[in-house]
Design a protein around this motif. Sequence first.
Motif, PDB file in Angstrom:
ATOM      1  N   ALA A   1       0.878  -1.173   0.000  1.00 21.98           N
ATOM      2  CA  ALA A   1       0.000   0.000   0.000  1.00 21.98           C
ATOM      3  C   ALA A   1       0.911   1.218   0.000  1.00 21.98           C
ATOM      4  CB  ALA A   1      -0.926   0.000   1.215  1.00 21.98           C
ATOM      5  N   LEU A   2       1.040   1.883  -1.148  1.00 22.57           N
ATOM      6  CA  LEU A   2       2.039   2.925  -1.338  1.00 22.57           C
ATOM      7  C   LEU A   2       1.392   4.221  -1.799  1.00 22.57           C
ATOM      8  CD1 LEU A   2       4.610   0.803  -3.394  1.00 22.57           C
ATOM      9  CD2 LEU A   2       4.505   1.049  -0.900  1.00 22.57           C
ATOM     10  N   PHE A   3       2.069   5.325  -1.514  1.00 22.57           N
ATOM     11  CA  PHE A   3       1.673   6.611  -2.091  1.00 22.57           C
ATOM     12  C   PHE A   3       2.915   7.441  -2.341  1.00 22.57           C
ATOM     13  CE2 PHE A   3       2.043   7.984   2.310  1.00 22.57           C
ATOM     14  CZ  PHE A   3       2.438   9.317   2.230  1.00 22.57           C
ATOM     15  N   GLU A   4       2.800   8.351  -3.301  1.00 21.28           N
ATOM     16  CA  GLU A   4       3.896   9.262  -3.637  1.00 21.28           C
ATOM     17  C   GLU A   4       3.331  10.643  -3.905  1.00 21.28           C
ATOM     18  OE1 GLU A   4       7.456  10.128  -6.900  1.00 21.28           O
ATOM     19  OE2 GLU A   4       6.021   8.493  -7.234  1.00 21.28           O
ATOM     20  N   ILE A   5       4.003  11.648  -3.396  1.00 21.32           N
ATOM     21  CA  ILE A   5       3.715  13.040  -3.713  1.00 21.32           C
ATOM     22  C   ILE A   5       4.908  13.584  -4.480  1.00 21.32           C
ATOM     23  CG2 ILE A   5       3.310  15.346  -2.775  1.00 21.32           C
ATOM     24  CD1 ILE A   5       1.937  14.050  -0.398  1.00 21.32           C
ATOM     25  N   GLY A   6       4.704  13.926  -5.724  1.00 24.06           N
ATOM     26  CA  GLY A   6       5.811  14.371  -6.558  1.00 24.06           C
ATOM     27  C   GLY A   6       5.336  15.285  -7.670  1.00 24.06           C
ATOM     28  N   ARG A   7       6.283  15.857  -8.347  1.00 29.08           N
ATOM     29  CA  ARG A   7       5.972  16.806  -9.416  1.00 29.08           C
ATOM     30  C   ARG A   7       5.975  16.123 -10.779  1.00 29.08           C
ATOM     31  NH1 ARG A   7       6.030  22.130  -7.911  1.00 29.08           N
ATOM     32  NH2 ARG A   7       6.960  22.629  -5.890  1.00 29.08           N
ATOM     33  N   VAL A   8       5.134  16.645 -11.658  1.00 30.48           N
ATOM     34  CA  VAL A   8       5.150  16.271 -13.069  1.00 30.48           C
ATOM     35  C   VAL A   8       5.487  17.520 -13.867  1.00 30.48           C
ATOM     36  CG1 VAL A   8       3.501  14.395 -12.751  1.00 30.48           C
ATOM     37  CG2 VAL A   8       2.663  16.667 -13.338  1.00 30.48           C
ATOM     38  N   TYR A   9       6.009  17.317 -15.065  1.00 32.20           N
ATOM     39  CA  TYR A   9       6.540  18.423 -15.854  1.00 32.20           C
ATOM     40  C   TYR A   9       5.900  18.381 -17.240  1.00 32.20           C
ATOM     41  CZ  TYR A   9       9.938  17.990 -12.107  1.00 32.20           C
ATOM     42  OH  TYR A   9      10.530  17.887 -10.866  1.00 32.20           O
ATOM     43  N   LEU A  10       5.084  19.387 -17.532  1.00 32.54           N
ATOM     44  CA  LEU A  10       4.347  19.443 -18.782  1.00 32.54           C
ATOM     45  C   LEU A  10       4.921  20.547 -19.660  1.00 32.54           C
ATOM     46  CD1 LEU A  10       0.757  19.131 -17.307  1.00 32.54           C
ATOM     47  CD2 LEU A  10       2.294  17.304 -18.034  1.00 32.54           C
ATOM     48  N   PRO A  11       5.367  20.208 -20.884  1.00 32.57           N
ATOM     49  CA  PRO A  11       5.937  21.245 -21.765  1.00 32.57           C
ATOM     50  C   PRO A  11       4.917  22.339 -22.068  1.00 32.57           C
ATOM     51  CG  PRO A  11       6.395  19.030 -22.589  1.00 32.57           C
ATOM     52  CD  PRO A  11       5.404  18.872 -21.484  1.00 32.57           C
ATOM     53  N   GLU A  12       5.403  23.553 -22.119  1.00 30.05           N
ATOM     54  CA  GLU A  12       4.571  24.716 -22.425  1.00 30.05           C
ATOM     55  C   GLU A  12       5.033  25.294 -23.755  1.00 30.05           C
ATOM     56  OE1 GLU A  12       1.471  27.457 -21.305  1.00 30.05           O
ATOM     57  OE2 GLU A  12       2.140  25.573 -20.420  1.00 30.05           O
ATOM     58  N   ALA A  13       4.097  25.414 -24.702  1.00 34.54           N
ATOM     59  CA  ALA A  13       4.455  25.921 -26.025  1.00 34.54           C
ATOM     60  C   ALA A  13       5.021  27.335 -25.930  1.00 34.54           C
ATOM     61  CB  ALA A  13       3.218  25.905 -26.932  1.00 34.54           C
ATOM     62  N   GLY A  14       6.179  27.520 -26.540  1.00 37.14           N
ATOM     63  CA  GLY A  14       6.800  28.831 -26.555  1.00 37.14           C
ATOM     64  C   GLY A  14       7.525  29.205 -25.276  1.00 37.14           C
ATOM     65  N   GLU A  15       7.582  28.304 -24.311  1.00 32.10           N
ATOM     66  CA  GLU A  15       8.236  28.579 -23.044  1.00 32.10           C
ATOM     67  C   GLU A  15       9.443  27.656 -22.878  1.00 32.10           C
ATOM     68  OE1 GLU A  15       7.541  30.959 -20.988  1.00 32.10           O
ATOM     69  OE2 GLU A  15       5.696  31.655 -21.942  1.00 32.10           O
ATOM     70  N   ALA A  16      10.503  28.192 -22.282  1.00 34.64           N
ATOM     71  CA  ALA A  16      11.698  27.384 -22.063  1.00 34.64           C
ATOM     72  C   ALA A  16      11.524  26.410 -20.910  1.00 34.64           C
ATOM     73  CB  ALA A  16      12.902  28.295 -21.797  1.00 34.64           C
TER      74      ALA A  16
END
Length: 351
Positions: free
Chosen positions: A122-137
């Motif tokens: 029984a596991l859980f994780e709190i973490g970030r995801v990274y979504l590309p943004e058009a025109g943004e570095a």
Amino acid sequence: RLDVSIAADLLEDIARISGYDEIPLTLIRDVLPPQRSQPILEGLEHTRDILVGCGLTEIIAYGLTSLDSVNRALVGLPPVAASDYIRLANPISQEREFLRQSLLPSMLETLRTNTRYRQRMALFEIGRVYLPEAGEALPREHRHLAMALTGTVSSPSWYDPEEPPSVDFMHLKGIVETLCQRLSVSAVRLTPTTHATLHPTRTAAIQVAGQTLGIIGEAHPQVCERFDLPAQTVALLELNLDLLLAQRQPRRYQPISRFPAVLKDMALVVDADLPAQTVEDTIRAAAGALLRQTTLFDLYQGEPIPAGKKSLAYALTFQAEDRNLTGEEVQHLYQRIQQHAAETLGAEPRR
């Protein structure tokens, strides 16, 4: 001594030689800075405390993944393109090459790694995801929450010789409801949907105030096979934790009524594919404020219920704050609920 360049370097050596305990204690001569609350950090820690209290263990996975892992977690979709993900200029390995956009592949890899040691997790994780943004570095970063349950509900024990039941979708649903209740997030609904990682008929979208926050369901059998997981149910969840914490409301208290409650049971025969939540919403809409609680306690299909139908039985609690409810009032509400359910859903009372 090439490392001694300022007075503080010399004073540090003197203090170390003489002993830090020789430095006299002095009280601070300034006022303490103002204490500011940090709602986000408080919400994260509260979330962790709730999930640990539900019996889950927190994991910390890499924020990097590979396209192979992503593709293995998707069934019925074409392979993802590398251009859709952000690639590191100098990756440490082929398995840690791209910034992840979902926590589910990492969670499945963790399950695969640990199934050699234990079958119940029984596991859980709190973490970030990274979504590309058009025109943004730089990408858009969202904080997500993922959970995974597999194996039996409890560990085998000599006290109970029978094997405990296996976890399923409903156990994970109960954890989500507990989390939302303790975070003071109301109006949570689960609506049927589909997802490439989850079972086609055992998947639901998590919605709060009409906004979809994530998905919950059982892992697709092909996904379990691709990740070399044992032949047992794997319940998965992923939601946007930033959006969930933003839906928290102040906790409000209300007085307890001094007048007794009236308990009634109602069984309705409805279409087999009609969600129970729809039936409960219909009951509440017809009963009004005097209906304090509605609990589904029975589901039945079979004789004498017609084919394509099911019987849902609810425990209804009626109560007023300013008076005792009479039998006539409760009977009127009861009949109004049945009539409204018949007109709205085509429901019939079970005889």
